[in-house]
Design a protein around this motif. Sequence first.
Motif: not given
Length: 253
Positions: A62-71, A73-79
């Motif tokens: 997500y970070s590589k392709f600058r996918d803000s929505t994916g990022l 959601e990923t922050f939520d999942h890690l948390a």
Amino acid sequence: MSGKLSAINLIKDSLTRQQFIKSQTVKADTLNQIALTLATPGARSADLNEAINYIMEGLHIYSKFRDSTGLRETFDHLALVYHLQKKYVQAKWFYIQSNSLSRDMRDTLNIIHSLLNLSAVKTDIKDYPMAQRDLRDALSLAGTIPGIDLQVEVQNSIARFYTKKGNADKAAAALYRIAFLTDSVSQAKQMALNQQQQKAKELADKQKQLILQQKQFTEQKLTKEKNGITTIAVMIIALLAVVCFIVLFKRKQ
């Protein structure tokens, strides 16, 4: 000709890149979904660590392709995973990242959800004033969105907060508020339904009245036509009688 070919090749390259990016973000989505099947309450420590590995792999994509929505959601999942591991500092940090990104995206729905999640973490570490502040902010934002679903969700979080804090009265007040909101919506729906039924009845009555008036008009028209025919018939008979009388009178002469 070469200019047209260059334009066509550029379009093809652009479409190919879009397809590639899509395939990579789909891969990241899949990794996150696998992680969520592992990250459940009561999961083994090994499963939670494996879930983090999957999520981090998706995060890099997500970070590589600058996918803000994916990022986000990923922050939520890690948390979520760190919260399950009771690693509250990490959990709070990633929920804050999710909140910040949601604010940048002006995504009110996920701002509220991140505030509720932050409040849950802060409640677990007994940082009650900050947890309460997050709930207050979430409730304020929920009031700006039509419908009661988000307000009910926030009130449920408030009830859990006060239950963990040991304040049964305020927990009960939050549950009462949910009942009030739900009942208000039910009453509003019933009122709207009653109004619709009343309008439908009025329309049906008007249609019946129109049909009755049309029937009466038709009957009156038929009656007038019958009366007209009868009048003509009487006149014809009378005329024939006069003719006959005249004929007989002439014969006698």
